[in-house]
Design a protein around this motif. Structure first.
Motif, PDB file in Angstrom:
ATOM      1  N   THR A   1      13.551  11.870  -7.307  1.00 18.45           N
ATOM      2  CA  THR A   1      13.089  11.750  -5.918  1.00 18.45           C
ATOM      3  C   THR A   1      12.074  12.851  -5.634  1.00 18.45           C
ATOM      4  N   ARG A   2      10.972  12.454  -5.024  1.00 14.57           N
ATOM      5  CA  ARG A   2       9.969  13.442  -4.609  1.00 14.57           C
ATOM      6  C   ARG A   2       9.952  13.540  -3.094  1.00 14.57           C
ATOM      7  N   TRP A   3      10.053  14.771  -2.588  1.00  7.97           N
ATOM      8  CA  TRP A   3       9.927  15.032  -1.160  1.00  7.97           C
ATOM      9  C   TRP A   3       8.604  15.757  -0.920  1.00  7.97           C
ATOM     10  N   SER A   4       7.941  15.398   0.171  1.00  4.64           N
ATOM     11  CA  SER A   4       6.741  16.138   0.553  1.00  4.64           C
ATOM     12  C   SER A   4       6.670  16.200   2.068  1.00  4.64           C
ATOM     13  N   LEU A   5       5.738  16.963   2.518  1.00  4.02           N
ATOM     14  CA  LEU A   5       5.586  17.145   3.960  1.00  4.02           C
ATOM     15  C   LEU A   5       4.092  17.062   4.252  1.00  4.02           C
TER      16      LEU A   5
ATOM     17  N   ILE B   1       4.969  17.050  12.277  1.00  2.00           N
ATOM     18  CA  ILE B   1       5.035  17.162  10.818  1.00  2.00           C
ATOM     19  C   ILE B   1       5.715  15.898  10.293  1.00  2.00           C
ATOM     20  N   GLN B   2       5.155  15.342   9.229  1.00  2.00           N
ATOM     21  CA  GLN B   2       5.780  14.162   8.619  1.00  2.00           C
ATOM     22  C   GLN B   2       6.494  14.583   7.330  1.00  2.00           C
ATOM     23  N   VAL B   3       7.797  14.306   7.284  1.00  2.00           N
ATOM     24  CA  VAL B   3       8.565  14.565   6.067  1.00  2.00           C
ATOM     25  C   VAL B   3       8.639  13.250   5.301  1.00  2.00           C
TER      26      VAL B   3
ATOM     27  N   ARG C   1       9.827  10.973   1.787  1.00  2.00           N
ATOM     28  CA  ARG C   1      10.697  10.854   0.608  1.00  2.00           C
ATOM     29  C   ARG C   1      10.252   9.657  -0.229  1.00  2.00           C
ATOM     30  N   TYR C   2      10.015   9.918  -1.513  1.00  2.00           N
ATOM     31  CA  TYR C   2       9.647   8.862  -2.464  1.00  2.00           C
ATOM     32  C   TYR C   2      10.774   8.756  -3.474  1.00  2.00           C
ATOM     33  N   GLU C   3      11.433   7.607  -3.471  1.00  2.00           N
ATOM     34  CA  GLU C   3      12.533   7.392  -4.419  1.00  2.00           C
ATOM     35  C   GLU C   3      11.992   6.810  -5.716  1.00  2.00           C
TER      36      GLU C   3
ATOM     37  N   PHE D   1      -2.913  18.461   5.322  1.00  2.00           N
ATOM     38  CA  PHE D   1      -2.115  19.461   4.619  1.00  2.00           C
ATOM     39  C   PHE D   1      -0.907  18.752   4.014  1.00  2.00           C
ATOM     40  N   VAL D   2      -0.681  18.963   2.741  1.00  2.00           N
ATOM     41  CA  VAL D   2       0.535  18.438   2.103  1.00  2.00           C
ATOM     42  C   VAL D   2       1.266  19.618   1.484  1.00  2.00           C
ATOM     43  N   ILE D   3       2.559  19.687   1.675  1.00  2.00           N
ATOM     44  CA  ILE D   3       3.361  20.705   0.990  1.00  2.00           C
ATOM     45  C   ILE D   3       4.296  19.997   0.018  1.00  2.00           C
TER      46      ILE D   3
ATOM     47  N   LEU E   1     -10.350  10.038  -0.018  1.00  2.00           N
ATOM     48  CA  LEU E   1      -9.383   9.098  -0.592  1.00  2.00           C
ATOM     49  C   LEU E   1      -8.353   9.855  -1.429  1.00  2.00           C
ATOM     50  N   HIS E   2      -7.099   9.507  -1.231  1.00  2.00           N
ATOM     51  CA  HIS E   2      -6.037  10.140  -2.026  1.00  2.00           C
ATOM     52  C   HIS E   2      -4.890   9.142  -2.182  1.00  2.00           C
ATOM     53  N   ARG E   3      -4.012   9.435  -3.141  1.00  2.00           N
ATOM     54  CA  ARG E   3      -2.870   8.549  -3.377  1.00  2.00           C
ATOM     55  C   ARG E   3      -1.718   9.353  -3.974  1.00  2.00           C
TER      56      ARG E   3
ATOM     57  N   TRP F   1      -4.236   4.333  -2.782  1.00  2.00           N
ATOM     58  CA  TRP F   1      -5.454   4.989  -2.285  1.00  2.00           C
ATOM     59  C   TRP F   1      -5.650   4.733  -0.800  1.00  2.00           C
ATOM     60  N   HIS F   2      -5.880   5.784  -0.065  1.00  2.00           N
ATOM     61  CA  HIS F   2      -6.116   5.655   1.376  1.00  2.00           C
ATOM     62  C   HIS F   2      -6.802   6.904   1.896  1.00  2.00           C
ATOM     63  N   SER F   3      -7.335   6.765   3.104  1.00  2.00           N
ATOM     64  CA  SER F   3      -7.842   7.909   3.854  1.00  2.00           C
ATOM     65  C   SER F   3      -6.875   8.084   5.017  1.00  2.00           C
ATOM     66  N   ASP F   4      -6.726   9.311   5.513  1.00  2.00           N
ATOM     67  CA  ASP F   4      -5.779   9.527   6.610  1.00  2.00           C
ATOM     68  C   ASP F   4      -6.408   9.324   7.985  1.00  2.00           C
ATOM     69  N   VAL F   5      -7.719   9.049   8.000  1.00  2.00           N
ATOM     70  CA  VAL F   5      -8.376   8.861   9.292  1.00  2.00           C
ATOM     71  C   VAL F   5      -8.252   7.392   9.694  1.00  2.00           C
TER      72      VAL F   5
ATOM     73  N   VAL G   1       0.834  -1.205   0.000  1.00  2.00           N
ATOM     74  CA  VAL G   1       0.000   0.000   0.000  1.00  2.00           C
ATOM     75  C   VAL G   1       0.866   1.252   0.000  1.00  2.00           C
ATOM     76  N   ARG G   2       1.938   1.208   0.792  1.00  2.00           N
ATOM     77  CA  ARG G   2       2.763   2.393   0.918  1.00  2.00           C
ATOM     78  C   ARG G   2       4.225   2.028   0.890  1.00  2.00           C
ATOM     79  N   SER G   3       4.949   2.614  -0.042  1.00  2.00           N
ATOM     80  CA  SER G   3       6.385   2.430  -0.099  1.00  2.00           C
ATOM     81  C   SER G   3       7.007   3.817  -0.155  1.00  2.00           C
TER      82      SER G   3
HETATM   83  O1  LIG Z   1       3.192  12.610  -0.107  1.00  2.00           O
HETATM   84  C1  LIG Z   1       2.070  13.048  -0.293  1.00  2.00           C
HETATM   85  O2  LIG Z   1       1.817  13.905  -1.127  1.00  2.00           O
HETATM   86  C2  LIG Z   1       0.881  12.505   0.478  1.00  2.00           C
HETATM   87  C3  LIG Z   1       1.232  11.850   1.777  1.00  2.00           C
HETATM   88  C4  LIG Z   1       0.069  11.190   2.411  1.00  2.00           C
HETATM   89  O3  LIG Z   1      -0.938  10.963   1.805  1.00  2.00           O
HETATM   90  C5  LIG Z   1       0.136  10.803   3.824  1.00  2.00           C
HETATM   91  O4  LIG Z   1       1.200  10.948   4.450  1.00  2.00           O
HETATM   92  O5  LIG Z   1      -0.883  10.349   4.369  1.00  2.00           O
END
Ligand SMILES: O=C(O)CCC(=O)C(=O)O
Ligand SMILES: [Fe+2]
Length: 173
Positions: free
Chosen positions: A159-163, A67-69, A71-73, A108-110, A149-151, A91-95, A24-26
Motif C-alpha cells: 500500500t502506498r500513502w501520499s499527501l 490537504i488530500q490524503v 491511499r493506493y492499494e 506539493f506531494v509528500i 503532466l504527472h501520474r 497522466w493528468h494535470s491538476d489544473v 483514469v484514477r483508482s
Molecule cells: O499520489 C501522488 O503521488 C500524486 C497525487 C496526485 O497527482 C493528485 O492528487 O493530483
C-alpha cells in the motif's frame, strides 16, 4: 506508516473536475483542513517560499482546498495471478476548469510510505516528453507546476500513502 487515523475516512478519489473516473484514477482519499494543523501549514509555507525563490518563481497567494490524503492499494492476487489491478492515477494535470482547481499553480506531494512497503506506485512527471520518476523516500516533499503532466503507476504490491496539497495564485499571463 501509522494509517489508523485516516483509514476510516477514505473514499474513492475524484478527478480535478470532481468526477470519479476509474479508468483514469483508482485510489481512495480524504481531505483534511490545513488550518487544523498549524505546525504543518507553517512548514509548508516555509517550503513554499524556498521553492518559489529557487525553482518556480510563480506569483502565489498561499495554500487553498486543504490537504488530500491518498491511499493506493496494491493489486489483489488470487492463486498467483492478479485478480484485480492495483490503484493508480493516470497522466493528468491538476489544473481543472472549474472551482478552486482553476487557480492551482504548484502541486506539493509528500511521500508518506516507506518505498519498501509497496511495489510500483511510482510518481512520475513529464515536462520534456519523457516520464521522469520523482523521489520516493518516505517524508520527501516533491513540488512541480500544477499544470505539468504527472501520474502514479499502478501499485502492484503493498500500500502506498501520499499527501497532496496545492499552492494557488492569480492566473498565469
Ligand atoms: O499520489 C501522488 O503521488 C500524486 C497525487 C496526485 O497527482 C493528485 O492528487 O493530483
Ligand atoms: Fe495530480
Amino acid at each position: 506508516m501509522q494509517e489508523g487515523a485516516f483509514a476510516e475516512g477514505m473514499k474513492a478519489a475524484k478527478l480535478a473536475g470532481g468526477t470519479a473516473l476509474k479508468s483514469v484514477r483508482s485510489a481512495e482519499s480524504c481531505w483534511i483542513d490545513l488550518e487544523a494543523y498549524a505546525w504543518f501549514e507553517r512548514k509548508m509555507l516555509r517550503a513554499l517560499s524556498e521553492i518559489t525563490r529557487t525553482y518556480f518563481p510563480f506569483e502565489i497567494d498561499g495554500f487553498a482546498e486543504g490537504i488530500q490524503v491518498l491511499r493506493y492499494e496494491g493489486a489483489a492476487v488470487t492463486d498467483g495471478a492478479a485478480s484485480q489491478p492495483g490503484d493508480f492515477y493516470d497522466w493528468h494535470s491538476d489544473v481543472g476548469s472549474s472551482g478552486s482547481t482553476r487557480s492551482r499553480k504548484l502541486t506539493f506531494v509528500i511521500q508518506l510510505s516507506d518505498p519498501s512497503d509497496y511495489s510500483g506506485g511510482q510518481l512520475e512527471v513529464n515536462t520534456t516528453g519523457d516520464a521522469c520518476p520523482l523521489p520516493t523516500e518516505q517524508g520527501t516533499l516533491v513540488a512541480f507546476p500544477a499544470f505539468a503532466l504527472h501520474r502514479v503507476t499502478p501499485v502492484t504490491q503493498g500500500t502506498r500513502w501520499s499527501l497532496a496539497l496545492w499552492a494557488h495564485g492569480p492566473a498565469f499571463r
